[in-house]
Design a protein around this motif. Structure first.
Motif, PDB file in Angstrom:
ATOM      1  N   ALA A 150       0.509  -1.320   0.511  1.00 50.43           N
ATOM      2  CA  ALA A 150       0.082  -0.396  -0.045  1.00 50.43           C
ATOM      3  C   ALA A 150       1.142   1.189   0.572  1.00 50.43           C
ATOM      4  CB  ALA A 150      -1.170   0.155   1.008  1.00 50.43           C
ATOM      5  N   SER A 153       2.764   1.619  -3.189  1.00 46.24           N
ATOM      6  CA  SER A 153       2.458   1.623  -4.479  1.00 46.24           C
ATOM      7  C   SER A 153       2.488   3.520  -5.134  1.00 46.24           C
ATOM      8  CB  SER A 153       0.777   1.501  -4.772  1.00 46.24           C
ATOM      9  OG  SER A 153       0.279   2.206  -3.758  1.00 46.24           O
ATOM     10  N   TYR A 154       2.289   4.129  -3.742  1.00 45.39           N
ATOM     11  CA  TYR A 154       2.024   5.336  -3.878  1.00 45.39           C
ATOM     12  C   TYR A 154       3.609   6.303  -4.962  1.00 45.39           C
ATOM     13  CZ  TYR A 154      -0.721   8.211  -1.179  1.00 45.39           C
ATOM     14  OH  TYR A 154      -1.823   8.917  -0.668  1.00 45.39           O
ATOM     15  N   TYR A 157       2.580   6.353  -9.333  1.00 47.14           N
ATOM     16  CA  TYR A 157       1.315   6.444 -10.248  1.00 47.14           C
ATOM     17  C   TYR A 157       2.243   7.305 -10.648  1.00 47.14           C
ATOM     18  CZ  TYR A 157      -1.616   4.428  -6.422  1.00 47.14           C
ATOM     19  OH  TYR A 157      -2.208   3.447  -5.617  1.00 47.14           O
ATOM     20  N   GLN A 161       1.514   5.432 -15.305  1.00 45.97           N
ATOM     21  CA  GLN A 161       1.017   6.416 -16.581  1.00 45.97           C
ATOM     22  C   GLN A 161       1.887   5.780 -17.958  1.00 45.97           C
ATOM     23  OE1 GLN A 161       0.457  10.458 -16.152  1.00 45.97           O
ATOM     24  NE2 GLN A 161      -0.267  10.389 -13.724  1.00 45.97           N
TER      25      GLN A 161
ATOM     26  N   SER B  27      -3.569   3.728  -2.324  1.00 49.87           N
ATOM     27  CA  SER B  27      -4.575   4.436  -3.081  1.00 49.87           C
ATOM     28  C   SER B  27      -5.601   3.926  -4.234  1.00 49.87           C
ATOM     29  CB  SER B  27      -3.717   5.542  -3.566  1.00 49.87           C
ATOM     30  OG  SER B  27      -2.910   5.950  -3.020  1.00 49.87           O
ATOM     31  N   CYS B  28      -4.763   2.843  -4.433  1.00 52.03           N
ATOM     32  CA  CYS B  28      -5.469   1.487  -5.784  1.00 52.03           C
ATOM     33  C   CYS B  28      -6.972   1.086  -4.915  1.00 52.03           C
ATOM     34  CB  CYS B  28      -4.776   0.408  -6.004  1.00 52.03           C
ATOM     35  SG  CYS B  28      -2.963   0.604  -6.328  1.00 52.03           S
ATOM     36  N   MET B  47      -5.655   0.720 -10.654  1.00 53.62           N
ATOM     37  CA  MET B  47      -4.159   1.936 -10.551  1.00 53.62           C
ATOM     38  C   MET B  47      -5.051   3.719 -10.342  1.00 53.62           C
ATOM     39  SD  MET B  47      -0.377   1.106 -11.612  1.00 53.62           S
ATOM     40  CE  MET B  47       1.001   1.950 -11.178  1.00 53.62           C
ATOM     41  N   LEU B  48      -5.262   3.750 -11.508  1.00 50.97           N
ATOM     42  CA  LEU B  48      -5.340   5.076 -12.030  1.00 50.97           C
ATOM     43  C   LEU B  48      -6.780   5.251 -12.308  1.00 50.97           C
ATOM     44  CD1 LEU B  48      -1.976   5.392 -14.282  1.00 50.97           C
ATOM     45  CD2 LEU B  48      -2.388   6.772 -12.010  1.00 50.97           C
ATOM     46  N   ALA B  94      -7.609   4.770  -0.314  1.00 47.55           N
ATOM     47  CA  ALA B  94      -7.219   5.640   0.690  1.00 47.55           C
ATOM     48  C   ALA B  94      -5.494   6.108   0.570  1.00 47.55           C
ATOM     49  CB  ALA B  94      -5.984   4.846   1.790  1.00 47.55           C
ATOM     50  N   GLN B  95      -5.955   7.553   1.366  1.00 42.85           N
ATOM     51  CA  GLN B  95      -4.495   8.658   1.130  1.00 42.85           C
ATOM     52  C   GLN B  95      -3.772   8.356   2.100  1.00 42.85           C
ATOM     53  OE1 GLN B  95      -6.255  12.491   0.413  1.00 42.85           O
ATOM     54  NE2 GLN B  95      -4.707  13.354   0.217  1.00 42.85           N
ATOM     55  N   ASN B 103      -1.450  18.057  -3.448  1.00 40.68           N
ATOM     56  CA  ASN B 103      -1.156  17.601  -4.993  1.00 40.68           C
ATOM     57  C   ASN B 103      -1.978  16.652  -5.360  1.00 40.68           C
ATOM     58  OD1 ASN B 103      -0.013  16.130  -6.717  1.00 40.68           O
ATOM     59  ND2 ASN B 103       2.412  15.994  -5.763  1.00 40.68           N
ATOM     60  N   MET B 105      -1.691  14.851  -7.974  1.00 45.62           N
ATOM     61  CA  MET B 105      -1.495  13.076  -7.924  1.00 45.62           C
ATOM     62  C   MET B 105      -1.328  12.592  -6.830  1.00 45.62           C
ATOM     63  SD  MET B 105      -0.274  12.015 -10.976  1.00 45.62           S
ATOM     64  CE  MET B 105      -0.498  10.509 -10.445  1.00 45.62           C
ATOM     65  N   MET B 106      -1.142  13.300  -5.352  1.00 45.05           N
ATOM     66  CA  MET B 106      -1.023  12.162  -4.315  1.00 45.05           C
ATOM     67  C   MET B 106      -2.899  11.869  -3.322  1.00 45.05           C
ATOM     68  SD  MET B 106       1.347  11.939  -3.240  1.00 45.05           S
ATOM     69  CE  MET B 106       3.308  12.474  -4.876  1.00 45.05           C
ATOM     70  N   ILE B 108      -4.863  10.407  -5.511  1.00 46.73           N
ATOM     71  CA  ILE B 108      -5.217   9.318  -6.632  1.00 46.73           C
ATOM     72  C   ILE B 108      -5.962   8.513  -5.979  1.00 46.73           C
ATOM     73  CG2 ILE B 108      -3.196   8.111  -5.770  1.00 46.73           C
ATOM     74  CD1 ILE B 108      -3.968   9.426  -9.468  1.00 46.73           C
TER      75      ILE B 108
END
Lengths: 208, 161
Positions: A150, A153-154, A157, A161, B27-28, B47-48, B94-95, B103, B105-106, B108
């Motif tokens: 977890a 994985s940060y 990202y 892409q 975050s997934c 994931m995104l 989650a964050q 940000n 991206m963060m 996400i």
């Protein structure tokens, strides 16, 4: 993953040296903080599928203590300082004299360890900035105690892409009797690699 | 009993007595779809949020909410499921490091959850349970026989939805 195919032994060597210099400075800072000798292993530079990144620190579900910061500036990326639970407890005891299980930590202990992470990753980054003459700024550090998958994985990202593989520069360190051991992970954003290489005069014709 | 492991940006389909499992969701988002009539389950590790974020290269369908969910529905149909019977359960998003909230991206995690819900709405699939947001990692396992989703976290133990 087009740009990873352009990697030769020389590029790998350069990245290993980046890990060596950065983690070397961080290990020196840790050694000063702990008043103990810190040893370091040869950095591992890997290009691996996302799923395998967490395997480097015991698997996706392994609980770790991590200080994370985002690298901003000319060559952005993500930086992690990772300890297992026992190591984090020993490190805190060595530095603050407080001996508590990780589950019992309050804000003070979390803050102390975050600061240790900040100092170490800061020395990693500033040595890298000196070497490359690039402008690299760390974000405010964050600390998390959670599953390695977890957390790591940060760092993926931005890479997600443009591909399914991550380039990680992983350096393991340990105190003489292995009471404290952990890893520094630098995961550059894909667009940072040509910038890093160019700053060091390394030929690299990666395209995206 | 077989446990099918779903990796990051991956998806899979299972029938009883198999279980679907994915580990270390940060975050997934883990999306579970279930047709209780035909007993077909599907899981995606998104994931995104959007495939429009992709920069060149070949598109990996399992990675983005807007491509993974339609593809998962199709894979389940191939196994005999009917979209009108499907319901969804979500976990993750989650964050992990809240301080970086400024940000984009963060952020996400929340964006992933929103995108999953939009894709599910477009497919007219109802979300009947979710354990999303917060700041903790999750491991999830879905039982295709009972339709129960088990969610494990480090600090809050195991819960079932």
């Amino acid at each position: 993953m087009a740009y990873f195919t352009k990697f030769g032994d020389f590029q790998f060597d350069v990245l290993r040296e980046i890990g060596n210099i950065g983690a070397g400075h961080a290990a020196t800072a840790l050694s000063q903080l702990m008043q103990k000798a810190i040893d370091m292993k040869v950095p591992q530079v890997r290009i691996i599928p996302f799923d395998e990144v967490a395997d480097c620190v015991g698997g996706a579900e392994n609980v770790v203590v991590t200080v994370f910061l985002r690298v901003e500036g000319d060559s952005p990326g993500n930086m992690f300082f990772i300890l297992d639970l026992d190591s984090a407890r020993h490190l805190l005891t060595q530095i603050t004299g407080i001996n508590k299980e990780v589950e019992e930590w309050d804000e003070l202990q979390v803050s102390a360890l975050r600061e240790v992470g900040n100092i170490l990753t800061g020395s990693y980054l500033s040595s890298l900035a000196d070497l490359t003459k690039l402008n690299l700024q760390p974000s405010v550090p964050g600390l998390a105690v959670d599953m390695a998958g977890a957390i790591l994985s940060y760092g993926l990202y931005a890479l997600g892409q443009s591909g399914d593989f991550a380039l990680t520069i992983d350096t393991a360190f340990f105190e003489g009797n292995e009471q404290v051991k952990g890893n520094f992970f630098l995961i550059p954003d894909p667009e940072s690699l040509p910038i890093l290489f160019r700053s060091l005069g390394v030929p690299f014709d990666g395209d995206y | 009993m077989e446990i099918i492991k779903i990796g990051m940006a991956d998806l899979g389909v299972a029938k009883p007595p198999s279980r679907l499992r994915t580990t270390g969701l940060g975050s997934c988002v883990g999306v579970v779809l279930y047709d209780h009539v035909h007993k077909v389950a599907g899981m995606a590790h998104v994931m995104l949020p959007e495939s429009s974020l992709a920069k060149g290269g070949e598109l990996s369908v399992g990675k983005y909410a807007d491509t993974a969910i339609p593809y998962l529905i199709q894979q389940m149909q191939n196994e005999g499921a009917a979209p009108r019977n499907m319901v969804a359960k979500l976990a993750g998003g989650a964050q992990m490091f809240a301080f970086l909230g400024g940000n984009d991206m963060m952020r996400i995690g929340p964006r992933n959850v929103e995108a999953c819900k939009m894709a599910l709405q477009a497919a007219q699939i109802k979300v009947i349970a979710e354990d999303t947001g917060g700041n903790c990692g999750r491991t999830i396992e879905f039982d295709s026989t009972t339709g129960v989703l088990q969610i494990r976290t480090v600090n809050q133990g195991v819960k079932e939805v």
